[in-house]
Design a protein around this motif. Structure first.
Motif: not given
Length: 283
Positions: A161-167, A266-281
């Protein structure tokens, strides 16, 4: 001597269920890619002919139900190995999440035992052995980016894939793949545009990729677990470019090009659930 293998998680860029087979399984067409969220699998050879699994997770069995245990059994049986092995698994991939954690661990065991006992078995052969244990193990033996066909055992490598971040955002539930597939009616499913996903990968076209990722199982899982749909809508509202459920769920991911935007989501999603990760492909 200890030997260590990384067991990377995967996400589905597409998942299409094509038909139900006479044996009760489903033919699928799935594009998967690895991400830099991984378990750590450490192996020690034992003189006694036994298999030991140790891990600290109340959600994962450490006996013959564990896919890594099954992989060790299959490997020893196939190649006539009379030695034993102790397998230590340090989990970082969420369990029952649609990220292939158990399959990744099993694939790491196949690769690791090959190295531990100096057998020089080709990856193609290990992938074929993995297919006898679980549907995603063949892909996980190779990693990278690939399309899986059949019930998941026929693997063809694709452009990365093209380089990108994944939340990644996982609600506090586990989803049984068997239960989801048990509700599949192929004629009623959404079928993603797999050729366009492949074209987007070949052309490294991020907007085209985000516009065409798709998952046939998403509507089924969302109907059973409304929190999955809520998380997807939240991630779209916050601004992720391409948002999709991975595997049979419940993890939802978003693709983002810019690091600053990815961190904000990533910071915004932490208000919706406990398990949130910020990673790369990494595929």
């Amino acid at each position: 001597m200890a030997l260590i293998e990384r067991a990377p998680a995967k996400i589905n860029l597409s998942l299409d269920v094509l038909r139900k087979r006479a044996d009760g399984l489903h033919d699928v067409e799935m594009i998967m890619t690895t991400i830099d969220l991984s378990d750590r699998v450490e192996m020690f050879s034992l003189q006694e002919d036994k298999i030991e699994i140790s891990l600290e997770s109340r959600f994962v069995p450490s006996d013959e139900r564990n896919l890594a245990y099954k992989a060790a059994v299959a490997f020893k049986r196939r190649y006539g190995i009379k030695k034993g092995v102790h397998i230590l698994i340090e989990k970082s991939i969420p369990v029952s999440a649609g990220l292939g954690g158990g399959s990744a661990d099993a694939a790491a065991v196949l690769r690791g035992l090959n190295r531990l006992w100096n057998l020089n078995i080709p990856l193609d052969e290990l992938a074929a052995l993995g297919a006898t244990i679980g549907a995603d193990i063949s892909f996980c033996v190779y990693g990278s980016t690939a399309i899986a066909r059949g019930y998941g055992e026929k693997i063809e490598k694709l452009a990365s894939p093209p380089p990108c971040w994944v939340v990644l955002a996982k609600p506090n539930i586990g989803v049984s793949t068997w239960k989801i597939f048990n509700r599949v009616n192929v004629d009623e499913l959404y079928h993603p545009k797999t050729p366009l996903v492949i074209k987007a990968l070949e052309e490294k076209d991020f907007p085209m990729l985000c516009a065409n990722i798709g998952n046939s199982l998403e509507s089924i899982t969302c109907s059973m677990y409304p929190e999955v749909k809520q998380i997807k809508q939240a991630m779209q509202n916050i601004g992720a470019s391409g948002v999709l459920m991975s595997g049979s769920g419940p993890t939802v991911y978003g693709l983002i090009e810019q690091e600053s935007k990815a961190r904000r989501i990533y910071n915004g999603m932490r208000g919706f659930c406990e398990e949130v990760y910020l990673v790369r492909i990494t595929g």
